[in-house]
Structures are given as structure tokens and as C-alpha cells.
Design an enzyme around this catalytic site. Structure first.
Site, PDB file in Angstrom:
ATOM      1  N   ASP A  85       0.856  -1.193   0.000  1.00 48.83           N
ATOM      2  CA  ASP A  85       0.000   0.000   0.000  1.00 48.83           C
ATOM      3  C   ASP A  85       0.888   1.238   0.000  1.00 48.83           C
ATOM      4  O   ASP A  85       1.981   1.249   0.593  1.00 48.83           O
ATOM      5  CB  ASP A  85      -0.882   0.051   1.258  1.00 48.83           C
ATOM      6  CG  ASP A  85      -2.108  -0.833   1.108  1.00 48.83           C
ATOM      7  OD1 ASP A  85      -2.287  -1.414   0.015  1.00 48.83           O
ATOM      8  OD2 ASP A  85      -2.869  -0.936   2.085  1.00 48.83           O
ATOM      9  N   ASP A 126      -4.598   2.169  -4.314  1.00 52.39           N
ATOM     10  CA  ASP A 126      -3.149   2.131  -4.081  1.00 52.39           C
ATOM     11  C   ASP A 126      -2.691   0.745  -3.638  1.00 52.39           C
ATOM     12  O   ASP A 126      -1.646   0.610  -3.021  1.00 52.39           O
ATOM     13  CB  ASP A 126      -2.763   3.175  -3.017  1.00 52.39           C
ATOM     14  CG  ASP A 126      -3.384   2.864  -1.664  1.00 52.39           C
ATOM     15  OD1 ASP A 126      -4.511   2.326  -1.644  1.00 52.39           O
ATOM     16  OD2 ASP A 126      -2.748   3.158  -0.633  1.00 52.39           O
TER      17      ASP A 126
END
Length: 889
Positions: free
Chosen positions: A763, A806
């Protein structure tokens, strides 16, 4: 019906059975494994290890039968035990001994029986290994030998405990006797001063002990010689000192040949001999060995150089101060081959199911999904999941055939099959969110066992999405063909096998001077006068016989004299049946009357063909061009006028001609041929779909018509759609769909190669703040740069994917340890250190990484993903901008 056995013989036999200590003991896998194999290999629904007691037969192992015992008075096995050899009853109703037996007239309805006696180590028949069927059948010598082999394995397992116990008792007795003897010798030494009578008494006692020792040795020798497993004894140098009859049968060396020989040279394969000798030397020096008192399988060889696999238990003991080794060995080659055959069959079934393009789904009798092959997973975009049957339709996005109404539980084909309905081509639609909907025909049925018990249901799903699309394209092509036929300067019609018009183009209707409803569906003879139809009828008959005919004639139609050139082309289906014929006629009246009008007609034809977006040409039987339209210049750079009179090999290079010439030869044999090929010209690649139509007259092929259309755009569009379906449009990385397929494939390769692999979840730290401060365009640029740095950091063999937002993943193959994963994680964290340039701004971006490493074949994609996600959570909880490795075996 019992069978006569003398009381003394049966008492001795039952005593031997009780000595085995197996009656009324729990079921054991070592016996169940053999009954399962016997049932599977011989194709029998019932297989039993039956032990015949005083009043009953009791089943140590049973497959396909619920009862644990039956009265001995009605037992088939009692007969086999009494005759001490195999009993085969191919049809019990035809055998006077068993026709009225309750086990035949009632459950389990025995019609076929085959039982091979099994013997105790002292030679008493204590029971059988038997197979049973409810239908009569033959039982050849090959099947009988298989049953004998499996019975021998059962016999070894029954006697194993008794033989081992006997050996232990004999060793203990020997040890005790030796200690007692040494003690007595010491006493005798101390009492040398006693009377001669005492000395004589001591001598008598020693003689008695020696006699007992000899008796024990004879008893041990009897146990060893009667063992069904090979027993081999060696001294500390590996020289054979003991070799029982079973060893002679197993390895082919007689006792006389084996004694005094090195064991390694007799039964150990060349590749293992040095390791065997080194292991013996190590045990002799240090008293430690990896195989002592351990049951293991190992390769061995026989006298005739045959390779076998033996199951061995080896022990070391001392006698008279010297070290000896004793080993019981059993040939398990057949058992291993049978097990391998079963594994290969299962692997074959799994491979076939995974290879099929038909989706296959199955469930157990209680509605639990048990099978979900590759095609089914691709249909749904989901793996199988333990769900209540009422949730299947919603979870897997199942709709009725119109694609508009979600299915109810009772409408799902698998549930209908589970309830006993035979499903045949039931229409349904699978429409998962974010995926193309698929149109499916489902067929299935309920599965039952040999006794009618419900096992579940199975459904096969055939994807007809492309078929529907093909049918749509067919309709479009038909419309296009109709448009072409309406614009071609020819009379075109179709006649069915009954001689009725089914199609006529506008030019043909004008020729006959009738309306469409006056001709379509009516006999051809109605369009002609009787004499004129008589001339046409002969050619119709030839066409309806499957022969292509071409002719010219003059007819009076509606008072007008017309000349025409006609071709009748049979309409032949895939089975070879003639369903009618196609008629194409060119009005050549104008040609007959005026050469000028003929040239005008030819120019119109040239104009039409030159302006059609297709290659159109005609070749004679020598494959020489007689006609080519202007598209040859545009697509191939060849002047069509220069092609006329030249062969295909004169105009085009050899690599171009090969496959085309082969198909043209078929066309010149009278077959209409379709072919799709790629061609290149001036750096452009085209995909052409061509049809070669034979030109026939009076049943003779005069040449071939060639029509080629450019389908490049359609094929590239199809390829682009497939690429877009598996690619993230923002970063160019594989998307979630591609990632899931690659993860399954990587896990499979890891298992096959026995190598470790790892899965990374990544992430971007505080990515929401990036979007809030830089805007979504800036956030997109950060995502693209993040992806570029990942690709530069990892190996080309690693797979980097973007799941959503993301969230990124990396599949690492061939990683050997968690430490190697940690080095890769640190390298990625370091790669994100330099500032990201977003427009005119610079931004610090970091990442948190969760890594799951495994070298276990038991870990699936879901478990590996869960472990990587947990590691990512730990990395975030520890402050972000770091990685965490979660390793598991």
C-alpha cells in the site's frame, strides 16, 4: 449351510486364529488399504478381510458392507477355509451349495464370490480375503492372481504381530538363559570343592539348559522359516548368516548361494551399495544408525537383475559378544504400482477437467460444492466457496436464460439435478459485476452410489456466448450476401429438394415477370412452359443428385426470347445429404445480340468488383489467373492486368503459395473451401478470410472463384478486448483478474518444482492525503511512478500487479527463505526513498509491505493472501515505511 470340519482340526485352527490377537479389534488402515485396493483394482463393490471363528465369521476390514459379522453357518468363506485354496462362485443362484443361502436370496444379494484363504504363521487357514458382487461375472486367471497377491499382503499383516512377538520372546529367552548359564558356571567354579555328586548334578543342569536353548533355537528357526516376509541376517561385516525361504522366493538366491555372501552385492542396487556399507560401518563404530528399528521402503534388486521395492524393518543385536543384524523385508512393488496407477488415474481426471473448456461443477449429497474446474472458475471469476445452496445464485451471479431475472434456489441447475431432475441444455446467464456476461447451456444429473445411495450432483456448463455472437454475425453475413446478390448482374435463386423456389433475387423475379409471392414456395415447373421445363428439368435432377452443372440455353419467357448461362450448385450439408441447389444464371441475350452491350456488361462487372472491399479473382484448372479485381493492386501491390495468364506461383513467392495451392487443389476437386491467413505487404499485416468456390459445368470443374475479405480489424479488436480485460489501464500492470490467475499458476509451479515462493501486498502510505493535496491527476501520476519503481526493483520473472486504488501485489517465485524476501522488501522500501516529481511539485512517498513466504504444497492462494494481508497490517501498525515477513511451512 456349514461345511464339515473335524472338531480337532477346527479347534486347532481357531486356536491359531485367537493366537493372532486380532478378533474384535478396531478397524485398521493397514487392512482397509488392502480391501480398498482389491475392490478398486478388481472392480468389485464389496471386499472383506473375513476371519472364521467358532460360530461366526468376523470382518477385520470391510468395503461396501455395513455388517461387521455373519453366522458361520451361512458363510461362503468357511468353504474357502475348509478347502485351503481359492473358492470362486461365478453365479451363486446356479450353485447348489449356495442357491438357498440367505445371503444370496436376501441382502447383500450375493451372486458372485471369490475368496482366497489367508494362513497363520503356523499354516492354519484362519480366514479369507474375498470380493463380492450382486451380479454374476467371470473371474479369469489374471484376476485370481491379483486376489492371491492381495491375500498374501493381508496374511503378512495378520502374522506380523505374532512373528515380531515370537522373535522378541525368543531373544529374551536366549538372554535369560545365557545369564542363568553364566551364573551357574560361577557357582560351579566356587563349589569345586563339593562332592563329585554335586558336580554331576551341575553337569546335568547345564545339559538341561543347553537342551532348552536348542529347543528355543529350533522354535525361532521355525518362526523364521515359516515367515511370509523375507528374513535376512548378517554379521557386522555385512556377510549373510541367515536367509529364510521367503528370502529365496523374493530375491531368487537359494540359502546355500546366499550364505557367506555380502548382502550388499546380493540385493542392494549399485547406486546404493556404498551408502549401505558406510551406514553399517558407522553403526558398528558408533552404535548409531538412521534405519535401525525403523520401518522404511527402499529399492532392491533380485538375482535376475529385476528392480523391486521392499518394505524393511532392521534390528541390531549381539550374540556371543558379536554384533549381528536381522531384517524382515517384504516386496511391496505391486502395492506401489497399484497406488501409482490410482494416483495417475486421479491426475488424469484432474488434468482432463482442468483442460476442458466446459465448466464442470459438482456438489455432495448435502449441497456442499466439491468440484469447480478451471472453466467454471473463469465463467464466474470466483473460486468455489462453502455457501448454503440458497446463496449460490446471488454469490455466483446466476440469471435466467433471458439474463434479466436472478435465479431462485429451485431454478439453479445444480440444485435441480440434486433433487433428481435430468437437466439437458438448460439456458442460463452468468453475469458477475465488472465482467462480460456469458450465455450458458447447462446439463447435469444426480450421482448415486452402487447401492442407490445419493452421492450428490454434477452439472456441465457449455459457454455459447461466442456461438450466439457467431449466429448474429451469420445473420449479418446473410444480410450482406443478400445485398451482394441483389447487386450482382446475375439471376440468383435457391431451390429445395422438392423442386420449389425458396429464394429469388430481384433480377430473377424480373426475368420471370412475376411477383415474389407468386414464385417463392411454388414448384419451378410453374415458371416455365412444359417444353422449356423439360430442358431445364434434366439439369435440376443432376443438381439434386449432388452434381454441379453449368449450361446455356434459350427460353421464351412471357413472350420474350432470352439467352442465359446458368450454374446449378448442390446444397450439401455436413452429412452429405443434398438439400437442394443454388442457381445462378447470367442473361447473355445482350451478348448474343451485341458485342458492345457485352463489353458494357463486363465493364459494369469490373466496376462492381473493383469497388467491392474484397479480393475477387478467377483461376483456371492450371491455377492461372483469368480475372483479378483492382484490390490486388491496393492490398498486394500487384497489377491485376499483369496477373491474367500467369499461375499463382508466377505472381507470388513460394511461402505465399504453399497452403493456398493445397486448398485450391481441393476446390478444383469440386469442394467449396474457406481459409483464413495472414499476409504482409509494405510493412502492413492483414488477416484475410477467403472462400474458394469451384466453377463447374456439366459436372466438370472449369476453374475456381476466389473471394477474400479483410477481417483484420475484427480480429485485432477481439485481441484488444482480451488484453484490456487483463490489464490495469492506469499503470499498464496486470489487473486483479490477471493476478489471481498468475498466483494460481505460480503456486502450481512451486509445488511441481519444490521451490519456495512469496506473495507481497503493498500500500502507498497515506495515499488519501496525496489525492487531497495533489488532486486525483497528481495521485494517478504517483501511482504510475510507484509502478515504474516497482518494476525497476524486482526481477523480470516476478509479477507486479495493481489490484485497486493504491493496492499492489508482487508474486516472487524461486525465493529460498524468508531472509531473501526481507532483502527484496528492504530494496523496495529503499527504491521509494527519492522524492516523487508530480508536475512542478516534489513529494515524499513511502510504502508498507506485507510478505508471505511458503515452501508448502498445502498452502493455497486464499491462505497465502490472508497471511500477506496480516503481515501488511503489522507493517502499518509498526509505523509504516517498512516491511513485515510472515513465513509458514
Amino acid at each position: 449351510m456349514d461345511i464339515a470340519l473335524t472338531d480337532s482340526a477346527d479347534l486347532k485352527r481357531v486356536r491359531a486364529l485367537n493366537a493372532l490377537c486380532v478378533l474384535d479389534t478396531p478397524q485398521e488402515e493397514r487392512f482397509d488399504r488392502l480391501t480398498r485396493l482389491a475392490s478398486s483394482v478388481l472392480g468389485m463393490p464389496i471386499a472383506l478381510v473375513s476371519l472364521v471363528d467358532t460360530q461366526r465369521q468376523w470382518f477385520k476390514s470391510r468395503i461396501g458392507l455395513d455388517a461387521t459379522e455373519t453366522p458361520r453357518s451361512i458363510s461362503f468363506c468357511t468353504h474357502a477355509v475348509a478347502q485351503r485354496e481359492m473358492l470362486v462362485v461365478e453365479d451363486a443362484l446356479r450353485d447348489a451349495r449356495f442357491a438357498a443361502n440367505p445371503l444370496v436370496t436376501g441382502a447383500p444379494d450375493i451372486r458372485f464370490y471369490a475368496g482366497q484363504p489367508v494362513f497363520s504363521h503356523d499354516g492354519e487357514a484362519v480366514g479369507t480375503l474375498c470380493v463380492i458382487d450382486s451380479a454374476p461375472r467371470s473371474f479369469g486367471e489374471a484376476a485370481r492372481q491379483i486376489l492371491r497377491d492381495f491375500a498374501a499382503l493381508v496374511e503378512d499383516e495378520l502374522n506380523k504381530g505374532a512373528l515380531v512377538a515370537a522373535r522378541v520372546r525368543a531373544e529374551q529367552a536366549l538372554h535369560a538363559l545365557n545369564e542363568d548359564l553364566e551364573h551357574r558356571i560361577e557357582e560351579r567354579t566356587r563349589s569345586l570343592s563339593e562332592t563329585n555328586e554335586t558336580l554331576k548334578r551341575e553337569i546335568r543342569q547345564r545339559l538341561a539348559v543347553e537342551e532348552t536353548l536348542r529347543a528355543n533355537e529350533e522354535r525361532i528357526r521355525t518362526f523364521i522359516d515359516s515367515s511370509f516376509s523375507a528374513f535376512v541376517g548378517t554379521d557386522a561385516d555385512g556377510m549373510v548368516v541367515e536367509w529364510n525361504p521367503s528370502a529365496e522366493r523374493t530375491f531368487g538366491w537359494s540359502r546355500e548361494q546366499a550364505l557367506g555372501q555380502e548382502l550388499a552385492s546380493l540385493i542392494i542396487p549399485d547406486a546404493y551399495r556404498e551408502a549401505h556399507r558406510a551406514g553399517m560401518r558407522r553403526f558398528v563404530r558408533h552404535g548409531v544408525g538412521n534405519v535401525i528399528n525403523t520401518r522404511l521402503e527402499m529399492p532392491a534388486c533380485t538375482r535376475d537383475h529385476g528392480d523391486i521395492t521392499v518394505e524393511m524393518t532392521i534390528n541390531a543385536f549381539k550374540s556371543g559378544g558379536e554384533l549381528f543384524f536381522g531384517a524382515f523385508l517384504h516386496d511391496v512393488s505391486e502395492r506401489i504400482r497399484a497406488k501409482l496407477a490410482l494416483q495417475q488415474k486421479q491426475q488424469l481426471l484432474d488434468t482432463v477437467l482442468e483442460t476442458l473448456d466446459v465448466g464442470v461443477v459438482a456438489c455432495s449429497a448435502d449441497g456442499e460444492l466439491t468440484l469447480f474446474n478451471r472453466a467454471a472458475r473463469e465463467f464466474h471469476g470466483l473460486p468455489p466457496q462453502a455457501l448454503p445452496s440458497g446463496d449460490w445464485a446471488a454469490h455466483y451471479s446466476l440469471f435466467s436464460g433471458d439474463g434479466a431475472h436472478p435465479m431462485e434456489e429451485h431454478e439453479v441447475p445444480l440444485m435441480r439435478a440434486l433433487h433428481g431432475e435430468a437437466i439437458k441444455d438448460s439456458a442460463m446467464v452468468i453475469a458477475p459485476k465488472g465482467r462480460n456476461r456469458r450465455y450458458i447451456l447447462a446439463s447435469g444429473r444426480r450421482m448415486t452410489g452402487p447401492n442407490g445411495e445419493a452421492l450428490g450432483a454434477v452439472v456441465a456448463m457449455k459457454d455459447i456466448t461466442e456461438l450466439n455472437e457467431s449466429q448474429r454475425r451469420l445473420r449479418v453475413n446473410e444480410q450482406r450476401l443478400r445485398a451482394i446478390t441483389e447487386n450482382l448482374p446475375a439471376l440468383i435463386g435457391q431451390v429445395d429438394k422438392a423442386g420449389n423456389f425458396t429464394y429469388l433475387n430481384t433480377l430473377a423475379l424480373r426475368f420471370y415477370g412475376r411477383e415474389k409471392n407468386q414464385l417463392i414456395g411454388q414448384p419451378v415447373r410453374q415458371a416455365y412452359s412444359a417444353p422449356e421445363f423439360e430442358r431445364v428439368e434434366q439439369f435440376m435432377k443432376l443438381a439434386l443428385q449432388g452434381k454441379r452443372v453449368t449450361f446455356e440455353d434459350e427460353l421464351m419467357v412471357e413472350g420474350r426470347s432470352s439467352h442465359y448461362h446458368a450454374s446449378y450448385i448442390p446444397d450439401i450439408d455436413a452429412s452429405g445429404a443434398v438439400n437442394g441447389f443454388f442457381a445462378m444464371a447470367f442473361d447473355i441475350t445482350a451478348r448474343k445480340r451485341s458485342e458492345i452491350r457485352q463489353r458494357d456488361s463486363e465493364e459494369r462487372l469490373r466496376t462492381v468488383t473493383d469497388n467491392l472491399p474484397a479480393l475477387i479473382s478467377y483461376l483456371d484448372t492450371d491455377l492461372r489467373y483469368c480475372f483479378a479485381n483492382a484490390m490486388y493492386k491496393q492490398w498486394y501491390g500487384v497489377d491485376p492486368a499483369a496477373m491474367v495468364g500467369k499461375s499463382i506461383s508466377d505472381v507470388f513467392p513460394a511461402h505465399f503459395c504453399g497452403q493456398r495451392e493445397q486448398q485450391l487443389r481441393r476446390c478444383l476437386e469440386g469442394h467449396t473451401v474457406q481459409i483464413e491467413l495472414e499476409v504482409e505487404h509494405s510493412g502492413d499485416t492483414r488477416i484475410l478470410q477467403s472462400v474458394y468456390i469451384p466453377h463447374m459445368r456439366d459436372g466438370v470443374v472449369l476453374g475456381a472463384y476466389l473471394l477474400s475479405t479483410d477481417v483484420t480489424a475484427a480480429r485485432r479488436h477481439e485481441a484488444n478486448l482480451k488484453t484490456l480485460a487483463h490489464t490495469d489501464t492506469l499503470t499498464g500492470l496486470p489487473n486483479r483478474r490477471s493476478y489471481e490467475a498468475e498466483l494460481e499458476a505460480a503456486l502450481g509451479r512451486s509445488v511441481r518444482n519444490r521451490s519456495g515462493m512469496a506473495l507481497m501486498f503493498l500500500d502507498i502510505d497515506r495515499f488519501k492525503q496525496v489525492n487531497d493535496t495533489l488532486g486525483h491527476a497528481g495521485g494517478d501520476e504517483v501511482l504510475r511512478e510507484f509502478a515504474r519503481r516497482l518494476l525497476r526493483t524486482v526481477r523480470k520473472t516476478d509479477t507486479v500487479s495493481r489490484l485497486a486504488g493504491d493496492e499492489f501485489t508482487i508474486i516472487l517465485e524461486g525465493v529460498r527463505s524468508p531472509e531473501e524476501c526481507a532483502r527484496i522488501g528492504a530494496k523496495i522500501v529503499e527504491a521509494m526513498g527519492p522524492l516523487f516529481s508530480v508536475g512542478e511539485m516534489a513529494r515524499q512517498v513511502s510504502t508498507s509491505i506485507g510478505i508471505a513466504w511458503t515452501n508448502s504444497a498445502q498452502l493455497d492462494a486464499r491462505a497465502l493472501s490472508t497471511r500477506a494481508d496480516a503481515a501488511l497490517y503489522q507493517a502499518k501498525a509498526a509505523g509504516r515505511n517498512q516491511f513485515c515477513v510472515g513465513a509458514g511451512q
